[in-house]
Design a protein around this motif. Structure first.
Motif, PDB file in Angstrom:
ATOM      1  N   THR A  78       0.857  -1.181   0.000  1.00 35.93           N
ATOM      2  CA  THR A  78       0.000   0.000   0.000  1.00 35.93           C
ATOM      3  C   THR A  78       0.891   1.229   0.000  1.00 35.93           C
ATOM      4  O   THR A  78       2.050   1.162   0.399  1.00 35.93           O
ATOM      5  N   GLY A  79       0.347   2.343  -0.422  1.00 37.87           N
ATOM      6  CA  GLY A  79       1.173   3.540  -0.456  1.00 37.87           C
ATOM      7  C   GLY A  79       0.364   4.802  -0.623  1.00 37.87           C
ATOM      8  O   GLY A  79      -0.850   4.770  -0.835  1.00 37.87           O
ATOM      9  N   SER A  80       1.081   5.912  -0.515  1.00 36.76           N
ATOM     10  CA  SER A  80       0.457   7.215  -0.684  1.00 36.76           C
ATOM     11  C   SER A  80       1.420   8.133  -1.435  1.00 36.76           C
ATOM     12  O   SER A  80       2.630   7.932  -1.418  1.00 36.76           O
ATOM     13  N   VAL A  81       0.842   9.133  -2.086  1.00 35.28           N
ATOM     14  CA  VAL A  81       1.618  10.104  -2.853  1.00 35.28           C
ATOM     15  C   VAL A  81       1.342  11.481  -2.293  1.00 35.28           C
ATOM     16  O   VAL A  81       0.192  11.857  -2.069  1.00 35.28           O
ATOM     17  N   THR A  82       2.408  12.237  -2.079  1.00 36.15           N
ATOM     18  CA  THR A  82       2.293  13.617  -1.620  1.00 36.15           C
ATOM     19  C   THR A  82       3.011  14.512  -2.616  1.00 36.15           C
ATOM     20  O   THR A  82       4.205  14.341  -2.859  1.00 36.15           O
ATOM     21  N   VAL A  83       2.295  15.444  -3.200  1.00 32.49           N
ATOM     22  CA  VAL A  83       2.880  16.380  -4.154  1.00 32.49           C
ATOM     23  C   VAL A  83       3.129  17.697  -3.427  1.00 32.49           C
ATOM     24  O   VAL A  83       2.249  18.218  -2.741  1.00 32.49           O
ATOM     25  N   ALA A  84       4.341  18.218  -3.586  1.00 36.64           N
ATOM     26  CA  ALA A  84       4.705  19.488  -2.943  1.00 36.64           C
ATOM     27  C   ALA A  84       3.907  20.633  -3.555  1.00 36.64           C
ATOM     28  O   ALA A  84       3.474  20.553  -4.716  1.00 36.64           O
ATOM     29  N   PRO A  85       3.710  21.710  -2.795  1.00 36.64           N
ATOM     30  CA  PRO A  85       2.946  22.852  -3.312  1.00 36.64           C
ATOM     31  C   PRO A  85       3.533  23.481  -4.578  1.00 36.64           C
ATOM     32  O   PRO A  85       2.803  24.064  -5.377  1.00 36.64           O
ATOM     33  N   VAL A  92       6.592   9.459  -2.526  1.00 35.13           N
ATOM     34  CA  VAL A  92       5.782   8.250  -2.443  1.00 35.13           C
ATOM     35  C   VAL A  92       6.249   7.468  -1.226  1.00 35.13           C
ATOM     36  O   VAL A  92       7.440   7.232  -1.047  1.00 35.13           O
ATOM     37  N   THR A  93       5.304   7.089  -0.388  1.00 35.51           N
ATOM     38  CA  THR A  93       5.580   6.276   0.797  1.00 35.51           C
ATOM     39  C   THR A  93       4.816   4.967   0.652  1.00 35.51           C
ATOM     40  O   THR A  93       3.623   4.988   0.350  1.00 35.51           O
ATOM     41  N   VAL A  94       5.512   3.847   0.845  1.00 31.45           N
ATOM     42  CA  VAL A  94       4.866   2.539   0.721  1.00 31.45           C
ATOM     43  C   VAL A  94       5.050   1.737   2.000  1.00 31.45           C
ATOM     44  O   VAL A  94       5.985   1.966   2.766  1.00 31.45           O
ATOM     45  N   SER A  95       4.134   0.823   2.214  1.00 34.18           N
ATOM     46  CA  SER A  95       4.197  -0.090   3.361  1.00 34.18           C
ATOM     47  C   SER A  95       3.913  -1.500   2.868  1.00 34.18           C
ATOM     48  O   SER A  95       3.080  -1.696   1.989  1.00 34.18           O
ATOM     49  N   LEU A  96       4.615  -2.447   3.445  1.00 36.23           N
ATOM     50  CA  LEU A  96       4.368  -3.848   3.153  1.00 36.23           C
ATOM     51  C   LEU A  96       4.637  -4.657   4.408  1.00 36.23           C
ATOM     52  O   LEU A  96       5.327  -4.204   5.307  1.00 36.23           O
ATOM     53  N   THR A 113       5.179  -4.516   9.840  1.00 36.60           N
ATOM     54  CA  THR A 113       5.053  -3.661   8.665  1.00 36.60           C
ATOM     55  C   THR A 113       6.335  -2.869   8.492  1.00 36.60           C
ATOM     56  O   THR A 113       6.832  -2.261   9.443  1.00 36.60           O
ATOM     57  N   VAL A 114       6.877  -2.900   7.288  1.00 36.79           N
ATOM     58  CA  VAL A 114       8.044  -2.089   6.965  1.00 36.79           C
ATOM     59  C   VAL A 114       7.616  -1.056   5.940  1.00 36.79           C
ATOM     60  O   VAL A 114       6.667  -1.264   5.183  1.00 36.79           O
ATOM     61  N   SER A 115       8.295   0.066   5.927  1.00 30.84           N
ATOM     62  CA  SER A 115       7.924   1.116   4.989  1.00 30.84           C
ATOM     63  C   SER A 115       9.160   1.682   4.295  1.00 30.84           C
ATOM     64  O   SER A 115      10.280   1.563   4.795  1.00 30.84           O
ATOM     65  N   GLY A 116       8.921   2.266   3.158  1.00 34.04           N
ATOM     66  CA  GLY A 116       9.973   2.908   2.395  1.00 34.04           C
ATOM     67  C   GLY A 116       9.403   4.171   1.766  1.00 34.04           C
ATOM     68  O   GLY A 116       8.195   4.306   1.589  1.00 34.04           O
ATOM     69  N   ALA A 117      10.297   5.073   1.414  1.00 32.60           N
ATOM     70  CA  ALA A 117       9.857   6.330   0.818  1.00 32.60           C
ATOM     71  C   ALA A 117      10.874   6.778  -0.231  1.00 32.60           C
ATOM     72  O   ALA A 117      12.050   6.441  -0.147  1.00 32.60           O
ATOM     73  N   ALA A 118      10.376   7.503  -1.211  1.00 28.65           N
ATOM     74  CA  ALA A 118      11.228   8.062  -2.246  1.00 28.65           C
ATOM     75  C   ALA A 118      10.653   9.411  -2.673  1.00 28.65           C
ATOM     76  O   ALA A 118       9.444   9.577  -2.755  1.00 28.65           O
TER      77      ALA A 118
END
Length: 125
Positions: A78-85, A92-96, A113-118
């Protein structure tokens, strides 16, 4: 008596080595998935504005859809996307989930649960 004491200790040490390495691989996998999803999302720019010579900007809705489509192809991610203003950067942050192999036998760990971000930056040339 000596064997009865040391055998469980050796199994615990072996579990720490094997499961510790597996957790590091799971963290690396999460970071790699986040990087690929971020690259995919970073390609979702406002095409109309870019083609007319305007500023190249990330389209937040398209970027979120692109990243979710990429993540949707992977099981248990699963993941989420955050766009800067400024519409030039997105994260993008993901969890598995990760399940230990040996330490779970001792009840030391359960599913984790581990997570990663880029973060990517839009570069227009």
């Amino acid at each position: 008596m000596y064997f009865a004491i040391l055998a469980p200790a050796f199994l615990v040490v072996l579990g720490l080595i094997v499961d510790g390495g597996a957790k590091v691989r799971a963290l690396q996998r999460a970071d790699n998935i986040a990087s690929e999803a971020a690259r995919t999302a970073g390609q979702a720019i406002n095409a109309g504005q870019a083609m007319t010579g305007g500023t190249k900007e990330v389209d937040p809705a398209l970027a979120a859809d692109a990243a979710q489509a990429y993540l949707g192809d992977l099981n248990g991610v699963t993941g989420s996307v955050t766009v800067a203003p400024d519409l030039q950067n997105l994260t993008v942050t993901v969890s598995l989930s990760w399940d230990p192999l040996l330490l779970d036998l001792f009840g030391a760990l359960g599913s984790t649960t581990v997570s990663g971000a880029a973060t990517v930056t839009l570069v227009a040339q």
